[in-house]
Design an enzyme around this catalytic site. Structure first.
Site, PDB file in Angstrom:
ATOM      1  CG  ASP A 172      -1.979   0.416   1.034  1.00 46.76           C
ATOM      2  OD1 ASP A 172      -2.320   1.499  -0.233  1.00 46.76           O
ATOM      3  OD2 ASP A 172      -2.336   1.021   2.169  1.00 46.76           O
ATOM      4  N   GLY A 173       0.304   2.515  -0.636  1.00 45.79           N
ATOM      5  CA  GLY A 173       0.606   3.672  -0.788  1.00 45.79           C
ATOM      6  C   GLY A 173       1.775   3.609  -1.318  1.00 45.79           C
ATOM      7  N   GLY A 200       0.341   5.551  -4.562  1.00 47.73           N
ATOM      8  CA  GLY A 200      -0.545   6.537  -4.726  1.00 47.73           C
ATOM      9  C   GLY A 200       0.248   7.689  -4.827  1.00 47.73           C
ATOM     10  NE  ARG A 248      -3.917   6.280  -7.863  1.00 49.14           N
ATOM     11  CZ  ARG A 248      -4.107   5.740  -6.821  1.00 49.14           C
ATOM     12  NH1 ARG A 248      -3.590   7.351  -5.830  1.00 49.14           N
ATOM     13  NH2 ARG A 248      -4.154   5.216  -6.586  1.00 49.14           N
ATOM     14  CB  THR A 283     -12.938  -8.395  -5.481  1.00 51.33           C
ATOM     15  OG1 THR A 283     -13.163  -8.081  -4.122  1.00 51.33           O
ATOM     16  CG2 THR A 283     -12.656 -10.257  -5.786  1.00 51.33           C
ATOM     17  CG  ASN A 332      -7.520  -2.784  -5.917  1.00 50.76           C
ATOM     18  OD1 ASN A 332      -6.834  -3.546  -5.845  1.00 50.76           O
ATOM     19  ND2 ASN A 332      -7.657  -1.645  -5.131  1.00 50.76           N
ATOM     20  NE  ARG A 355      -2.996  -0.587   4.505  1.00 47.00           N
ATOM     21  CZ  ARG A 355      -4.027  -0.985   3.528  1.00 47.00           C
ATOM     22  NH1 ARG A 355      -4.961  -1.843   4.652  1.00 47.00           N
ATOM     23  NH2 ARG A 355      -4.941  -0.610   3.050  1.00 47.00           N
ATOM     24  NE  ARG A 405      -8.591   1.076   5.467  1.00 44.02           N
ATOM     25  CZ  ARG A 405      -7.910   2.705   5.270  1.00 44.02           C
ATOM     26  NH1 ARG A 405      -7.987   3.574   6.259  1.00 44.02           N
ATOM     27  NH2 ARG A 405      -7.267   2.588   3.752  1.00 44.02           N
ATOM     28  CD  GLU A 425       2.483 -11.742  16.924  1.00 39.37           C
ATOM     29  OE1 GLU A 425       1.499 -10.422  17.082  1.00 39.37           O
ATOM     30  OE2 GLU A 425       1.676 -12.603  17.313  1.00 39.37           O
TER      31      GLU A 425
HETATM   32  C1  FPP Z   1      -1.983  -0.030  -3.457  1.00 35.76           C
HETATM   33  O1  FPP Z   1      -1.592   1.125  -3.316  1.00 35.76           O
HETATM   34  C2  FPP Z   1      -1.894  -0.285  -4.473  1.00 35.76           C
HETATM   35  C3  FPP Z   1      -2.490  -1.388  -5.606  1.00 35.76           C
HETATM   36  C4  FPP Z   1      -3.893  -1.401  -5.719  1.00 35.76           C
HETATM   37  C5  FPP Z   1      -1.395  -2.085  -6.581  1.00 35.76           C
HETATM   38  C6  FPP Z   1      -0.764  -2.737  -6.131  1.00 35.76           C
HETATM   39  C7  FPP Z   1       0.615  -3.622  -7.585  1.00 35.76           C
HETATM   40  C8  FPP Z   1       1.467  -2.834  -7.687  1.00 35.76           C
HETATM   41  C9  FPP Z   1       2.449  -2.905  -6.683  1.00 35.76           C
HETATM   42  C10 FPP Z   1       2.236  -3.304  -8.513  1.00 35.76           C
HETATM   43  C11 FPP Z   1       1.611  -5.083  -8.855  1.00 35.76           C
HETATM   44  C12 FPP Z   1       2.811  -5.634  -9.645  1.00 35.76           C
HETATM   45  C13 FPP Z   1       3.843  -6.145  -9.327  1.00 35.76           C
HETATM   46  C14 FPP Z   1       5.151  -7.026 -10.479  1.00 35.76           C
HETATM   47  C15 FPP Z   1       3.769  -7.158  -7.707  1.00 35.76           C
HETATM   48  P1  FPP Z   1      -2.431   2.218  -3.444  1.00 35.76           P
HETATM   49  O2  FPP Z   1      -2.416   2.476  -4.913  1.00 35.76           O
HETATM   50  O3  FPP Z   1      -4.272   2.310  -2.785  1.00 35.76           O
HETATM   51  O4  FPP Z   1      -2.106   4.015  -2.335  1.00 35.76           O
HETATM   52  P2  FPP Z   1      -2.793   5.176  -2.047  1.00 35.76           P
HETATM   53  O5  FPP Z   1      -2.849   4.240  -1.233  1.00 35.76           O
HETATM   54  O6  FPP Z   1      -1.584   5.652  -1.630  1.00 35.76           O
HETATM   55  O7  FPP Z   1      -3.398   5.570  -3.175  1.00 35.76           O
END
Ligand code: FPP
Length: 239
Positions: A20-21, A23, A33, A66, A68, A187, A193, A206
């Site tokens: 996460d993070g 964006g 993004r 699901t 996203n 996380r 969350r 954990e």
């Molecule tokens: C959540 O961060 C991240 C995702 C929804 C996508 C994760 C996908 C990748 C890291 C790329 C996948 C590819 C490989 C090869 C592993 P967010 O977009 O919700 O971040 P934010 O909360 O800061 O907006």
């Protein structure tokens, strides 16, 4: 807690991560993004390699939920392209890296091309030991409902009896069948969350929540999370 913390204790067998993070990382840098997700994919490569060095047997990552699909078409396409590139590369280097791939989630909504890459990666790597599980179009509740539906179908057809259902048997109907539960779930990004991630499998895990954004996640952060895991284990486990 000190960064660059290292422990001599063995790492957890199975680590799961909510990546996460991405964006927020991109926004802070004034980038789109999709650039955040590209940096997130790099962080995944870095951490998957480091897990292998440490001797972690299973690494499970939340790559696409699901929920996203609600994101912009451009962002969804960007994430799918990163996955496609990664799997093509993984298939190319399969014999060298010897990593086993599994995919948790309903792959039928992915493009036929991506579905085929997932299937090939799973089939061609099934004899390797170190395992990466990608959660793709995955939701924890959805996984449990599908498992319940499948068991009910078999019971209705007379192949199962309701009384024989145990936790162990039920776990065999989940995407994670035959994979041990994660001991540690990380996380990053400051959010605290669960977000529908591994609801069944996390019963005794954990959780470690960290303030770093996923694209900045480095081996030192993993050491820190493992250190925290061991401290909790030492405090509450044992006789
Ligand atoms: C959540 O961060 C991240 C995702 C929804 C996508 C994760 C996908 C990748 C890291 C790329 C996948 C590819 C490989 C090869 C592993 P967010 O977009 O919700 O971040 P934010 O909360 O800061 O907006």
């Amino acid at each position: 807690m000190a960064l660059s913390e290292k422990t001599t204790l063995p790492p957890p067998r199975h680590i799961a991560i909510i990546m996460d993070g991405n964006g927020r990382w991109a926004k802070k840098k004034g980038l789109p993004r999709t650039a955040g997700h590209a940096a997130g994919a790099e962080a995944f490569r870095r951490i998957a390699n480091y897990c292998r060095t440490l001797g972690v047997e299973y690494l499970t990552v939340y790559a696409f939920s699901t929920e996203n699909w609600k994101r912009s078409q451009e962002e969804v396409a960007g994430i799918m392209k990163l996955l496609k590139n990664y799997l093509e590369e993984a298939l190319r280097d399969m014999e060298k890296n010897r990593v086993r791939f599994r995919f948790f989630g309903d792959l039928s909504r992915l493009s036929p091309q991506l579905q085929k890459l997932c299937l090939d990666a799973e089939q061609r790597s099934h004899e390797y030991d170190v395992q990466v599980n990608f959660c793709l179009n995955y939701g924890g509740r959805d996984e449990i409902v599908r498992a319940a539906r499948e068991f009910a179908r078999e019971a209705a057809e007379g192949r199962r009896r309701p009384e024989e259902l145990t936790e162990e048997l039920f776990a065999g109907y989940l995407y994670s069948a035959q994979v041990p539960d994660p001991e540690l779930i990380i996380r990053p990004s400051g959010e605290k969350r669960i977000s529908n991630f591994l609801l069944w499998q996390s019963a005794y895990a954990e959780y470690v929540f960290m303030n770093v954004l996923w694209p900045d996640f480095a081996p030192e952060h993993l050491d820190e999370a493992i250190g925290e895991y061991h401290r909790r284990n030492r405090r509450f486990g044992g006789t």
